[in-house]
Write a protein that holds these residues in place. Structure first.
Motif, PDB file in Angstrom:
ATOM      1  N   THR A 142      35.130  14.814  22.639  1.00  0.00           N
ATOM      2  CA  THR A 142      33.823  15.176  22.101  1.00  0.00           C
ATOM      3  C   THR A 142      33.827  16.684  21.876  1.00  0.00           C
ATOM      4  O   THR A 142      34.409  17.449  22.648  1.00  0.00           O
ATOM      5  CB  THR A 142      32.675  14.790  23.059  1.00  0.00           C
ATOM      6  N   LEU A 165      24.344  18.364  15.217  1.00  0.00           N
ATOM      7  CA  LEU A 165      23.431  17.384  15.810  1.00  0.00           C
ATOM      8  C   LEU A 165      22.011  17.565  15.288  1.00  0.00           C
ATOM      9  O   LEU A 165      21.279  16.582  15.130  1.00  0.00           O
ATOM     10  CB  LEU A 165      23.463  17.479  17.342  1.00  0.00           C
ATOM     11  N   SER A 166      21.650  18.814  14.993  1.00  0.00           N
ATOM     12  CA  SER A 166      20.331  19.067  14.409  1.00  0.00           C
ATOM     13  C   SER A 166      20.231  18.378  13.047  1.00  0.00           C
ATOM     14  O   SER A 166      19.242  17.701  12.735  1.00  0.00           O
ATOM     15  CB  SER A 166      20.113  20.579  14.269  1.00  0.00           C
ATOM     16  N   ARG A 215      19.882  14.635  13.554  1.00  0.00           N
ATOM     17  CA  ARG A 215      18.508  14.225  13.895  1.00  0.00           C
ATOM     18  C   ARG A 215      17.631  14.243  12.655  1.00  0.00           C
ATOM     19  O   ARG A 215      16.859  13.317  12.408  1.00  0.00           O
ATOM     20  CB  ARG A 215      17.930  15.171  14.965  1.00  0.00           C
ATOM     21  N   LYS A 268      28.496  22.348  17.363  1.00  0.00           N
ATOM     22  CA  LYS A 268      27.923  21.047  17.705  1.00  0.00           C
ATOM     23  C   LYS A 268      26.410  21.021  17.460  1.00  0.00           C
ATOM     24  O   LYS A 268      25.885  20.061  16.885  1.00  0.00           O
ATOM     25  CB  LYS A 268      28.217  20.771  19.185  1.00  0.00           C
ATOM     26  N   ASP A 269      25.711  22.094  17.880  1.00  0.00           N
ATOM     27  CA  ASP A 269      24.248  22.092  17.778  1.00  0.00           C
ATOM     28  C   ASP A 269      23.733  21.972  16.346  1.00  0.00           C
ATOM     29  O   ASP A 269      22.869  21.131  16.075  1.00  0.00           O
ATOM     30  CB  ASP A 269      23.654  23.312  18.498  1.00  0.00           C
ATOM     31  N   ARG A 284      30.938   6.103  14.320  1.00  0.00           N
ATOM     32  CA  ARG A 284      30.922   7.468  14.814  1.00  0.00           C
ATOM     33  C   ARG A 284      31.413   8.462  13.773  1.00  0.00           C
ATOM     34  O   ARG A 284      32.134   8.109  12.851  1.00  0.00           O
ATOM     35  CB  ARG A 284      31.772   7.592  16.074  1.00  0.00           C
ATOM     36  N   PRO A 286      21.150   8.535  15.041  1.00  0.00           N
ATOM     37  CA  PRO A 286      21.028   8.604  16.497  1.00  0.00           C
ATOM     38  C   PRO A 286      22.340   8.994  17.171  1.00  0.00           C
ATOM     39  O   PRO A 286      22.918   8.229  17.916  1.00  0.00           O
ATOM     40  CB  PRO A 286      20.632   7.172  16.870  1.00  0.00           C
ATOM     41  N   ALA A 287      22.817  10.209  16.883  1.00  0.00           N
ATOM     42  CA  ALA A 287      24.102  10.631  17.459  1.00  0.00           C
ATOM     43  C   ALA A 287      23.877  11.654  18.558  1.00  0.00           C
ATOM     44  O   ALA A 287      23.060  12.569  18.408  1.00  0.00           O
ATOM     45  CB  ALA A 287      24.986  11.224  16.371  1.00  0.00           C
ATOM     46  N   ASN A 288      24.579  11.482  19.669  1.00  0.00           N
ATOM     47  CA  ASN A 288      24.539  12.482  20.731  1.00  0.00           C
ATOM     48  C   ASN A 288      25.830  13.264  20.780  1.00  0.00           C
ATOM     49  O   ASN A 288      25.923  14.299  21.419  1.00  0.00           O
ATOM     50  CB  ASN A 288      24.322  11.815  22.089  1.00  0.00           C
ATOM     51  N   ASP A 289      26.845  12.729  20.108  1.00  0.00           N
ATOM     52  CA  ASP A 289      28.151  13.348  20.166  1.00  0.00           C
ATOM     53  C   ASP A 289      28.798  13.397  18.790  1.00  0.00           C
ATOM     54  O   ASP A 289      28.554  12.538  17.959  1.00  0.00           O
ATOM     55  CB  ASP A 289      29.090  12.530  21.070  1.00  0.00           C
TER      56      ASP A 289
END
Ligand SMILES: [Zn+2]
Length: 444
Positions: free
Chosen positions: A217, A228-229, A232, A224-225, A265, A237-240
């Protein structure tokens, strides 16, 4: 035999897929007249040419030669497959492999599996000279492979192992269907094939991809931020986000959406992380998110499903045609005999060879849709153009329109950069001077 009514239905199916795929056809992207922005009008063509000029001419010539050589490889691969399959039939090796399987067990699914293991090993050995030229020496000649022979060969053997297992999972029930349904096998056979494609796609990210690369990951918050932003914001719906060590094999920048249903993924490769700026990574991720949001995995399955149904009808016809003439000579007892497999592969290869432009339309247009999605999501047209140029290391940047239509499974660099600059023309504030000025290729 395919009755004429069925043929009509199949033709209609194929044309509806083509119509769907072409509804967003890139072809030559249209360049709108300069919009009424304040300030000097943005010249899309000049901006595209400026990006294309970032690659030094010598490197451009090399990339063109590499990619054009690939057109011929489609033909050589096809011919070598046909030749090897013909040898298996003509010299009754296929019949002998079946006889051996029958001596070893009386249980017919196991006979099919045992035949398959012999088949894939023999075919891999016979096609090895071409595989090693194509996958190893040729890639090294163009500086596109980082592997020495040992690790490359290891990957080939792992691939063979995967082929043995997955092939058996497909071929055993497929011949079970043929035995049960006789000449009507192909509709259910195609359905089975589509289910199999979905199954492989489902397990690939978790069980197959890690056999070739290490997946971790992504931890760097600076990258990453923002990703992921954006995820969203796009309802993903991804956390990784996953990173994989593609540099093990090559320096190619790439990312992908893999999986299906629960295993879907987004992964990006370490070359992309090493070689690209944040705007470039963002636009690439926007593209991959486009595949996800636009449900390309499912649409692809439907469209390729149609291609497969028609292909299997053709295979059924071709098998009957071939067996009626040479079946006895080859020692193949009939369509329910697993020794018929080389003939099925010949007929299916002819079909796939002929429909390459169709399958290319399907993938190319989904890629183009994802590009447009990525531009809107990441709003980095200059980053996008730079990534498109980096992809030009292994894909000819500026082909002719017919060449692109026939051979390209992704849009060409020119098409993609034109889309990016067209987007930029309508969003003047998105201009990124740093990206525009960034040199991408060292002059060697
Ligand atoms: Zn894509």
């Amino acid at each position: 035999m395919v009755r004429s009514g069925q043929l009509v239905v199949l033709t209609i199916l194929l044309f509806s897929v083509l119509a769907f795929a072409q509804s967003s056809a890139p072809g030559t992207p249209t360049i709108p007249p300069a919009a009424n922005h304040t300030g000097p009008a943005f010249d899309v063509s000049a901006a595209v040419d400026a990006y294309l000029a970032k690659m030094p001419p010598a490197q451009r010539a090399r990339s063109d030669a590499y990619f054009e050589g690939g057109y011929w490889l489609i033909l050589w691969d096809f011919l070598s497959t046909v030749l090897v399959m013909w040898l298996l039939l003509r010299f009754r090796w296929s019949a002998r492999m079946r006889d051996l399987a029958e001596r070893l067990t009386r249980f017919s699914p196991l006979q099919t599996a045992l035949y398959w293991v012999q088949f894939i090993v023999v075919v891999s050995v016979l096609t090895f000279p071409l595989s090693v030229y194509e996958g190893y020496f040729r890639e090294h000649t163009y500086g596109l492979l980082n592997q020495t022979f040992g690790p490359w060969m290891r990957d080939q053997l792992v691939g063979l192992g995967v082929g043995v297992v997955l092939g058996a999972i497909l071929i055993v029930p497929l011949f079970g269907l043929v035995r049960r349904l006789g000449k009507n096998w192909w509709v259910w056979g195609a359905t089975l094939m589509i289910a199999f494609a979905a199954f492989v796609s489902l397990i690939a990210p978790v069980y197959i991809a890690p056999l070739f690369n290490k997946y971790t990951t992504l931890t760097d918050a600076g990258i990453k931020d923002p990703i992921l932003s954006m995820a969203r914001a796009n309802g993903i719906p991804a956390n990784d986000v996953y990173e994989f060590d593609a540099s093990r094999q090559s320096n190619r920048v790439s990312a992908n959406v893999s999986g299906f249903a629960g295993t879907l993924r987004i992964s990006l490769n370490d070359n992309l992380l090493k070689r690209c700026t944040l705007p470039e990574i963002e636009t690439t991720m926007g593209h991959e998110m486009g595949h996800y949001v636009l449900n390309h995995a499912y649409k692809g399955l439907v469209m390729f499903g149609v291609v497969i149904v028609i292909g299997f009808a053709f295979v059924n016809w071709g098998i009957n045609f071939g067996l009626a003439r040479w079946g006895e000579q080859w020692g193949v007892r009939g369509i329910t005999d697993v020794a018929v497999l080389p003939l099925a592969v010949i007929v299916f290869s002819v079909y796939i060879f002929l429909v390459t432009p169709v399958t290319n339309i399907i993938t190319r247009n989904m890629e183009y849709e994802a590009d447009l999605y990525g531009l809107n999501a990441a709003q980095q047209p200059d980053g996008e153009a730079n990534v498109d140029m980096l992809l030009g290391e292994y894909r000819k940047l500026d082909p002719g329109p017919i060449e692109e239509f026939v051979f390209y499974d992704h849009p060409s660099g020119r098409t993609r950069i034109t889309a990016a600059m067209r987007w930029k023309a309508e969003h003047p504030h998105s201009a990124n001077e740093e990206e525009m000025a960034r040199p991408l290729f060292e002059v060697k």
